[in-house]
Scaffold this motif. Structure first.
Motif, mmCIF file in Angstrom:
data_model
loop_
_atom_site.group_PDB
_atom_site.id
_atom_site.type_symbol
_atom_site.label_atom_id
_atom_site.label_comp_id
_atom_site.label_asym_id
_atom_site.label_seq_id
_atom_site.Cartn_x
_atom_site.Cartn_y
_atom_site.Cartn_z
ATOM 1 N N PRO A 327 0.687 -1.147 0.000
ATOM 2 C CA PRO A 327 0.095 -0.012 -0.083
ATOM 3 C C PRO A 327 0.911 1.129 0.074
ATOM 4 O O PRO A 327 2.016 1.138 0.547
ATOM 5 C CB PRO A 327 -0.795 -0.273 1.400
ATOM 6 C CG PRO A 327 0.085 -0.975 1.992
ATOM 7 C CD PRO A 327 0.892 -1.919 1.399
ATOM 8 N N ASP A 329 -0.212 4.299 1.120
ATOM 9 C CA ASP A 329 -0.697 5.297 1.957
ATOM 10 C C ASP A 329 -1.248 4.180 3.077
ATOM 11 O O ASP A 329 -1.731 3.017 3.052
ATOM 12 C CB ASP A 329 -1.719 6.007 1.526
ATOM 13 C CG ASP A 329 -2.827 5.408 0.982
ATOM 14 O OD1 ASP A 329 -3.390 4.351 0.968
ATOM 15 O OD2 ASP A 329 -3.665 6.034 -0.338
ATOM 16 N N GLU A 330 -1.591 5.126 4.356
ATOM 17 C CA GLU A 330 -2.218 4.374 5.502
ATOM 18 C C GLU A 330 -3.506 3.649 5.373
ATOM 19 O O GLU A 330 -3.955 2.659 5.830
ATOM 20 C CB GLU A 330 -2.209 5.249 6.592
ATOM 21 C CG GLU A 330 -0.800 5.686 7.064
ATOM 22 C CD GLU A 330 -1.007 6.656 8.102
ATOM 23 O OE1 GLU A 330 -1.946 7.046 8.645
ATOM 24 O OE2 GLU A 330 0.136 7.009 8.826
ATOM 25 N N THR A 331 -4.407 4.505 4.437
ATOM 26 C CA THR A 331 -5.837 3.823 4.219
ATOM 27 C C THR A 331 -5.858 2.663 3.253
ATOM 28 O O THR A 331 -6.798 2.004 3.286
ATOM 29 C CB THR A 331 -6.533 5.054 3.350
ATOM 30 O OG1 THR A 331 -6.129 5.283 2.186
ATOM 31 C CG2 THR A 331 -6.778 6.292 4.169
ATOM 32 N N GLY A 332 -4.758 2.302 2.636
ATOM 33 C CA GLY A 332 -4.672 1.082 1.616
ATOM 34 C C GLY A 332 -5.498 1.038 0.366
ATOM 35 O O GLY A 332 -5.583 0.101 -0.170
ATOM 36 N N GLU A 333 -5.868 2.426 0.271
ATOM 37 C CA GLU A 333 -6.705 2.633 -0.969
ATOM 38 C C GLU A 333 -5.937 2.663 -2.550
ATOM 39 O O GLU A 333 -6.451 2.219 -3.602
ATOM 40 C CB GLU A 333 -7.350 3.989 -0.931
ATOM 41 C CG GLU A 333 -8.430 3.938 0.075
ATOM 42 C CD GLU A 333 -9.109 5.447 -0.054
ATOM 43 O OE1 GLU A 333 -8.774 6.485 -0.693
ATOM 44 O OE2 GLU A 333 -9.959 5.580 0.948
ATOM 45 N N GLN A 334 -4.675 3.217 -2.083
ATOM 46 C CA GLN A 334 -3.756 3.018 -3.471
ATOM 47 C C GLN A 334 -2.803 1.833 -3.100
ATOM 48 O O GLN A 334 -1.959 1.859 -1.972
ATOM 49 C CB GLN A 334 -2.904 4.411 -3.387
ATOM 50 C CG GLN A 334 -3.581 5.640 -4.032
ATOM 51 C CD GLN A 334 -2.958 6.582 -4.320
ATOM 52 O OE1 GLN A 334 -2.186 6.939 -3.360
ATOM 53 N NE2 GLN A 334 -3.033 7.192 -5.444
#
Length: 344
Positions: A327, A329-334
């Motif tokens: 990932p 970023d921390e959100t895991g969206e990317q």
């Protein structure tokens, strides 16, 4: 220089005598004292501290050298005794060898007759270290100044080093040397140019030399230095990029086009980043193989009785499989997915 006491008792007596550094510093709130006088007083005090510090460091280096050499002769062969000696005095190994290097430099300059002991007092500590690292010719120039009573700081050492570099280099055209000799071309601009030109093959030197000879001014020297720096980066990186080496690309023609379009900086950075990427991929593959091997070994050594270790292995599956997921970023969206395909 201070003589070494012959006996332990004499040495102890010397060490017991405090060094009086009780300066009469000016009152910063005294409006009657002129700025020039104020600066002179604090500068004189600073010089004494600098001199005392330098001579102390040289002697510390000599002491450390003696302890190290004694350990080499009668120790365990691994330097344990010397390291323990340093540890008990809270001195790091790098600090110790830095001091030893300083002592070696001082003794070499003294032994070769380039410097007499009394002249050391005219150096700041940093200036002395810089002198010791300089070319023999620069050492001689600096030593001559010191022995004439001149105060030597890092600025004086750098200035003399730049002047020597500019006047002794065969890479600079005579037109530029004549200006440097006349004092109309500061040597501090020429020394960086020489250093960059030394990195280049002879094939690429002539255009740079012709440009400087045709326009021997500061702006041209600065621009040529920049061009030489980017050119060196371009050539060095190109030699390391396998994608280029395994192709029929003519790097010289590509270079000529970059120069014609005035985009050498961009081309050099492009090739440099390509080299970094290739090296990163190689390191990635090596790390991935190591991680996979450790994961397999731990899987064999674990079982139902170690559920937490098995959970650890499951968490790392996204890094040990053929498709690596990371990932951004921390959100895991990317998420970046890399598939490793190795030709054998």
């Amino acid at each position: 220089m201070v003589e070494i006491p012959e006996s332990t008792a004499e040495l102890a007596a010397v060490l017991e005598e405090p060094v009086d550094l009780n300066f009469q510093l000016p009152d910063p709130e005294d409006e009657d004292i002129q700025e020039y006088d104020f600066q002179q007083l604090v500068d004189n005090a600073w010089r004494v501290c600098d001199r005392f510090d330098l001579q102390t460091e040289i002697w510390r280096g000599r002491i450390l050298r003696v302890v190290r050499d004694r350990e080499k002769k009668g120790g365990d062969g691994r330097g344990t005794g010397f390291l323990n000696w340093l540890k008990s005095r809270e001195i790091s190994k790098s600090q110790a060898y830095s001091l030893i290097e300083l002592a070696n430099s001082a003794d070499t300059l003294l032994a070769e007759g380039k410097l007499n002991p009394d002249a050391i007092r005219n150096f700041s500590k940093r200036a002395f270290v810089e002198t010791a690292k300089s070319a023999p010719e620069v050492q001689q120039l600096v030593s001559d100044k010191a022995q004439q009573g001149d105060r030597i700081t890092r600025r004086e050492v750098k200035q003399l080093a730049d002047e020597w570099t500019a006047m002794s280099s065969e890479l600079l055209p005579d037109e530029v040397k004549e200006k440097a000799s006349a004092g109309t071309m500061p040597a501090r601009y020429l020394a960086p140019l020489v250093k960059e030109m030394e990195k280049l093959p002879e094939l690429h030197l002539k255009p740079l030399q012709e440009e400087v000879a045709a326009n021997p001014d500061v702006d041209t020297v600065k621009q040529t230095t920049s061009d030489a720096r980017f050119l060196a980066k371009y050539l060095d990186a190109a030699a390391q990029v396998q994608a280029i080496q395994h192709s029929s690309l003519d790097m010289e023609l590509a270079l000529q086009e970059a120069l014609r379009l005035d985009c050498l900086n961009t081309a050099a950075d492009l090739v440099k980043q390509a080299s970094v990427l290739e090296q990163s991929v190689g390191k990635l593959y090596t790390t991935w193989k190591r991680l996979s091997s450790l994961s397999d070994r731990l899987y064999v050594d674990t079982g139902a009785s170690t559920p937490h270790l098995r959970s650890l292995l499951n968490c790392l599956d996204r890094l040990t499989n053929d498709v690596i997921e990371v990932p951004l970023d921390e959100t895991g969206e990317q998420i970046v997915r890399l598939k490793l395909m190795v030709d054998t």
